[in-house]
Design a protein around this motif. Structure first.
Motif, PDB file in Angstrom:
ATOM      1  N   ASP A   1      -9.810  -0.076  26.436  1.00  0.00           N
ATOM      2  CA  ASP A   1      -9.167  -0.810  25.341  1.00  0.00           C
ATOM      3  C   ASP A   1      -9.214   0.136  23.871  1.00  0.00           C
ATOM      4  OD1 ASP A   1      -8.355  -2.863  26.655  1.00  0.00           O
ATOM      5  OD2 ASP A   1      -9.806  -4.148  26.048  1.00  0.00           O
ATOM      6  N   ALA A   2     -10.303   0.727  23.765  1.00  0.00           N
ATOM      7  CA  ALA A   2     -10.519   1.651  22.663  1.00  0.00           C
ATOM      8  C   ALA A   2      -9.273   2.881  22.552  1.00  0.00           C
ATOM      9  CB  ALA A   2     -11.965   2.119  22.427  1.00  0.00           C
ATOM     10  N   ILE A   3      -9.170   3.349  23.562  1.00  0.00           N
ATOM     11  CA  ILE A   3      -8.426   4.483  23.684  1.00  0.00           C
ATOM     12  C   ILE A   3      -6.994   4.101  23.650  1.00  0.00           C
ATOM     13  CG2 ILE A   3      -7.483   6.319  25.465  1.00  0.00           C
ATOM     14  CD1 ILE A   3     -10.105   6.335  26.877  1.00  0.00           C
ATOM     15  N   ALA A   4      -6.567   2.903  24.246  1.00  0.00           N
ATOM     16  CA  ALA A   4      -5.276   2.388  24.012  1.00  0.00           C
ATOM     17  C   ALA A   4      -4.832   2.146  22.681  1.00  0.00           C
ATOM     18  CB  ALA A   4      -5.060   1.181  24.997  1.00  0.00           C
ATOM     19  N   GLY A   5      -5.894   1.600  21.994  1.00  0.00           N
ATOM     20  CA  GLY A   5      -5.788   1.023  20.731  1.00  0.00           C
ATOM     21  C   GLY A   5      -5.757   2.198  19.623  1.00  0.00           C
ATOM     22  N   ALA A   6      -6.444   3.217  19.814  1.00  0.00           N
ATOM     23  CA  ALA A   6      -6.263   4.446  19.184  1.00  0.00           C
ATOM     24  C   ALA A   6      -4.923   5.088  19.254  1.00  0.00           C
ATOM     25  CB  ALA A   6      -7.534   5.363  19.546  1.00  0.00           C
ATOM     26  N   ALA A   7      -4.185   5.044  20.550  1.00  0.00           N
ATOM     27  CA  ALA A   7      -3.162   5.664  20.784  1.00  0.00           C
ATOM     28  C   ALA A   7      -1.929   5.022  19.860  1.00  0.00           C
ATOM     29  CB  ALA A   7      -2.724   5.406  22.114  1.00  0.00           C
ATOM     30  N   VAL A   8      -2.019   3.484  20.065  1.00  0.00           N
ATOM     31  CA  VAL A   8      -1.147   2.727  19.379  1.00  0.00           C
ATOM     32  C   VAL A   8      -1.037   3.038  17.697  1.00  0.00           C
ATOM     33  CG1 VAL A   8      -0.316   0.424  18.583  1.00  0.00           C
ATOM     34  CG2 VAL A   8      -0.818   0.919  21.199  1.00  0.00           C
ATOM     35  N   PHE A   9      -2.282   3.043  17.233  1.00  0.00           N
ATOM     36  CA  PHE A   9      -2.660   3.170  15.766  1.00  0.00           C
ATOM     37  C   PHE A   9      -2.099   4.708  15.625  1.00  0.00           C
ATOM     38  CE2 PHE A   9      -5.277   4.640  12.096  1.00  0.00           C
ATOM     39  CZ  PHE A   9      -4.869   3.726  11.283  1.00  0.00           C
ATOM     40  N   GLY A  10      -2.349   5.840  16.471  1.00  0.00           N
ATOM     41  CA  GLY A  10      -1.841   6.950  16.216  1.00  0.00           C
ATOM     42  C   GLY A  10      -0.342   7.251  16.039  1.00  0.00           C
ATOM     43  N   GLN A  11       0.322   6.424  16.857  1.00  0.00           N
ATOM     44  CA  GLN A  11       1.650   6.426  16.755  1.00  0.00           C
ATOM     45  C   GLN A  11       2.237   5.925  15.565  1.00  0.00           C
ATOM     46  OE1 GLN A  11       2.841   4.382  20.557  1.00  0.00           O
ATOM     47  NE2 GLN A  11       2.224   6.053  21.775  1.00  0.00           N
ATOM     48  N   GLU A  12       1.671   4.694  15.189  1.00  0.00           N
ATOM     49  CA  GLU A  12       2.127   4.051  13.805  1.00  0.00           C
ATOM     50  C   GLU A  12       1.814   5.183  12.673  1.00  0.00           C
ATOM     51  OE1 GLU A  12       3.744   1.301  13.399  1.00  0.00           O
ATOM     52  OE2 GLU A  12       3.697   0.630  15.195  1.00  0.00           O
ATOM     53  N   HIS A  13       0.783   5.803  12.619  1.00  0.00           N
ATOM     54  CA  HIS A  13       0.408   6.374  11.651  1.00  0.00           C
ATOM     55  C   HIS A  13       1.361   7.694  11.657  1.00  0.00           C
ATOM     56  CE1 HIS A  13      -1.860   9.663   9.447  1.00  0.00           C
ATOM     57  NE2 HIS A  13      -2.282   8.816   8.789  1.00  0.00           N
ATOM     58  N   ALA A  14       1.892   8.324  12.675  1.00  0.00           N
ATOM     59  CA  ALA A  14       2.738   9.477  12.803  1.00  0.00           C
ATOM     60  C   ALA A  14       4.196   8.973  12.415  1.00  0.00           C
ATOM     61  CB  ALA A  14       2.623  10.017  14.200  1.00  0.00           C
ATOM     62  N   ALA A  15       4.283   7.690  12.853  1.00  0.00           N
ATOM     63  CA  ALA A  15       5.659   7.128  12.351  1.00  0.00           C
ATOM     64  C   ALA A  15       5.902   7.099  10.632  1.00  0.00           C
ATOM     65  CB  ALA A  15       6.143   6.064  12.952  1.00  0.00           C
ATOM     66  N   LEU A  16       4.886   6.463  10.003  1.00  0.00           N
ATOM     67  CA  LEU A  16       4.935   6.262   8.652  1.00  0.00           C
ATOM     68  C   LEU A  16       4.907   7.574   8.035  1.00  0.00           C
ATOM     69  CD1 LEU A  16       2.278   3.104   8.853  1.00  0.00           C
ATOM     70  CD2 LEU A  16       4.766   3.209   8.016  1.00  0.00           C
ATOM     71  N   SER A  17       3.931   8.561   8.644  1.00  0.00           N
ATOM     72  CA  SER A  17       3.889   9.873   7.779  1.00  0.00           C
ATOM     73  C   SER A  17       5.113  10.552   7.827  1.00  0.00           C
ATOM     74  CB  SER A  17       2.604  10.568   8.587  1.00  0.00           C
ATOM     75  OG  SER A  17       1.449  10.031   8.392  1.00  0.00           O
ATOM     76  N   ALA A  18       6.169  10.536   9.021  1.00  0.00           N
ATOM     77  CA  ALA A  18       7.230  11.011   8.991  1.00  0.00           C
ATOM     78  C   ALA A  18       7.973  10.536   8.048  1.00  0.00           C
ATOM     79  CB  ALA A  18       7.554  11.126  10.462  1.00  0.00           C
ATOM     80  N   ALA A  19       7.948   9.339   8.253  1.00  0.00           N
ATOM     81  CA  ALA A  19       9.133   8.415   7.015  1.00  0.00           C
ATOM     82  C   ALA A  19       8.641   8.901   5.543  1.00  0.00           C
ATOM     83  CB  ALA A  19       8.916   6.809   7.372  1.00  0.00           C
ATOM     84  N   LEU A  20       7.495   8.800   5.333  1.00  0.00           N
ATOM     85  CA  LEU A  20       7.110   9.314   3.870  1.00  0.00           C
ATOM     86  C   LEU A  20       7.505  10.665   3.794  1.00  0.00           C
ATOM     87  CD1 LEU A  20       3.842   7.675   3.505  1.00  0.00           C
ATOM     88  CD2 LEU A  20       5.593   7.082   2.579  1.00  0.00           C
ATOM     89  N   HIS A  21       7.545  11.436   4.423  1.00  0.00           N
ATOM     90  CA  HIS A  21       7.790  13.003   4.228  1.00  0.00           C
ATOM     91  C   HIS A  21       9.111  13.587   4.459  1.00  0.00           C
ATOM     92  CE1 HIS A  21       3.411  12.965   4.389  1.00  0.00           C
ATOM     93  NE2 HIS A  21       3.435  13.713   3.534  1.00  0.00           N
ATOM     94  N   ARG A  22       9.836  12.489   4.937  1.00  0.00           N
ATOM     95  CA  ARG A  22      11.257  12.819   5.238  1.00  0.00           C
ATOM     96  C   ARG A  22      12.214  13.045   4.180  1.00  0.00           C
ATOM     97  NH1 ARG A  22      12.731   8.196   7.809  1.00  0.00           N
ATOM     98  NH2 ARG A  22      11.941   9.034  10.024  1.00  0.00           N
ATOM     99  N   PRO A  23      12.968  14.151   4.182  1.00  0.00           N
ATOM    100  CA  PRO A  23      13.696  14.591   2.827  1.00  0.00           C
ATOM    101  C   PRO A  23      14.584  13.453   2.613  1.00  0.00           C
ATOM    102  CG  PRO A  23      13.479  16.304   4.337  1.00  0.00           C
ATOM    103  CD  PRO A  23      12.959  15.245   5.094  1.00  0.00           C
ATOM    104  N   ARG A  24      14.855  13.231   1.192  1.00  0.00           N
ATOM    105  CA  ARG A  24      15.677  12.048   0.791  1.00  0.00           C
ATOM    106  C   ARG A  24      17.038  12.625   0.151  1.00  0.00           C
ATOM    107  NH1 ARG A  24      13.441   7.011   0.744  1.00  0.00           N
ATOM    108  NH2 ARG A  24      11.291   6.828   1.334  1.00  0.00           N
ATOM    109  N   THR A  25      17.980  12.320   0.564  1.00  0.00           N
ATOM    110  CA  THR A  25      19.233  12.699  -0.107  1.00  0.00           C
ATOM    111  C   THR A  25      19.385  12.159  -1.744  1.00  0.00           C
ATOM    112  OG1 THR A  25      20.382  12.853   1.882  1.00  0.00           O
ATOM    113  CG2 THR A  25      21.717  12.926   0.040  1.00  0.00           C
ATOM    114  N   PRO A  26      19.478  13.129  -2.748  1.00  0.00           N
ATOM    115  CA  PRO A  26      19.395  12.753  -3.951  1.00  0.00           C
ATOM    116  C   PRO A  26      20.743  11.462  -4.083  1.00  0.00           C
ATOM    117  CG  PRO A  26      19.353  14.926  -3.866  1.00  0.00           C
ATOM    118  CD  PRO A  26      19.433  14.374  -2.589  1.00  0.00           C
ATOM    119  N   ARG A  27      20.442  10.801  -5.038  1.00  0.00           N
ATOM    120  CA  ARG A  27      21.524   9.776  -5.425  1.00  0.00           C
ATOM    121  C   ARG A  27      23.161  10.158  -5.858  1.00  0.00           C
ATOM    122  NH1 ARG A  27      18.432   4.628  -8.416  1.00  0.00           N
ATOM    123  NH2 ARG A  27      17.103   4.159  -6.668  1.00  0.00           N
TER     124      ARG A  27
END
Length: 331
Positions: free
Chosen positions: A284-310
């Motif tokens: 369960d620890a390995i599975a939980g770490a994998a899920v948390f890692g995926q969420e962290h990667a998704a959030l990091s990608a969203a934060l660093h994604r280039p945004r088109t100026p208004r």
């Protein structure tokens, strides 16, 4: 029998306080000195100190599953889920908890000790009796999510009300909570409209003493509320059955007797041999770490994604509009 309840902080909340008074138990937010027959963790955070308590048996009293109330991006969810893999006996506060633990930990010993009603008080007089048919339906919102949308989506007259003055308790959680405010409402003669929470079946019989709406469907909940507002005879019938359900719920004295019997059994009988080791924990620890890692990667990608100026967005929108106008003029 010497019993110790470990709690996150003082003072002890219900239901621990209700049990402790009747069992003359020690309640502590730190590791107490001395030896006990049973040491009981009351939530996932207190399992961290549970095995530091000198006791014949170590148990985990469970009335909900904290990790289900957390998002997969929350680091605490990881630890909360692992708490159910520990080599402990379980005390389930409701049938739905017992059934869930049977799936999570089929190897462990789990005893049902149904908790008493919320608040610890005996049923009071029905608050909804004698209301005129033209009065607005009084609805208590037991959640802060889609409940307000369901109330505002009604066609019939309705008002928000305190729990003690409600005709209907509205809780649309899909996790748990039905054995909280809706049960308290049952005990004073209010019915309930609830979501398909894990504990809903322990209290609500659809169409008999309340109604169960579909998940994420405030409009469906609105329709049940409108039905009760229009048909006051139906409202009176389901309220009567709800009150009977609430009155039949175990009192705190009975709940404490059940817990005392369960603890005596834990001490007198050895736990199953297969429950001595946390065989599921690392998986369960390995599975939980994998899920948390995926969420962290998704959030990091969203934060660093280039945004088109208004300005660029506005310019592109204007260019598209010009092309559409030219195309229409040309035709």
């Amino acid at each position: 029998m010497r019993v110790c309840f470990l709690i996150p902080e003082l003072p002890a909340p219900d239901p621990v306080a209700q049990y402790a008074r009747r069992l003359d138990a020690v309640v502590s937010d730190a590791v107490p000195s001395g030896e006990f027959d049973v040491a009981i963790a009351t939530d996932w955070t207190t399992t961290a100190r549970l095995f530091e308590v000198g006791a014949t048996r170590h148990a985990f009293w469970v009335d909900h599953f904290a990790h289900r109330r957390m998002g997969t991006w929350q680091a605490e969810r990881f630890a909360a889920q692992l708490a159910y893999d520990l080599p402990v006996d379980f005390l389930a506060a409701a049938p739905w908890v017992r059934d869930t633990l049977a799936d999570l930990r089929p190897d462990a010993r789990c005893l049902l000790v149904t908790s008493g009603p919320p608040g610890g008080a005996e049923p009071g007089p029905p608050v909804a009796s004698g209301r005129a048919g033209g009065d607005p339906l009084r609805v208590h919102l037991a959640g802060d999510g889609t409940e307000r949308a369901a109330l505002e989506g009604m066609e019939q007259p309705a008002v928000e009300a305190a729990l003690g003055d409600a005709d209907v308790v509205l809780l649309l959680s899909t996790v748990d909570g039905v054995l909280g405010a809706p049960l308290a409402g049952f005990r004073i003669g209010a019915t309930a409209v609830v979501g398909p929470a894990h504990d809903a079946a322990d209290l609500v019989e659809h169409g008999e003493n309340g109604f169960v709406a579909d998940a994420d469907d405030p409009r469906g909940a609105s329709r049940f509320l409108d039905l009760l507002a229009r048909d006051r005879e139906l409202l009176a019938r389901v309220q009567e059955r709800a009150r009977a359900t609430g009155e039949a719920w175990p009192t705190w004295d009975r709940a404490a007797d059940e817990l005392r019997s369960a603890l005596e059994r834990l001490v007198s009988e050895d736990p199953p041999a297969q429950a001595h080791w946390p065989v599921r924990l690392m998986g369960d620890a390995i599975a939980g770490a994998a899920v948390f890692g995926q969420e962290h990667a998704a959030l990091s990608a969203a934060l660093h994604r280039p945004r088109t100026p208004r300005r660029q967005v506005a310019r592109r929108t204007l260019q598209k509009l010009k092309r559409r106008v030219k195309a229409r003029l040309a035709s």
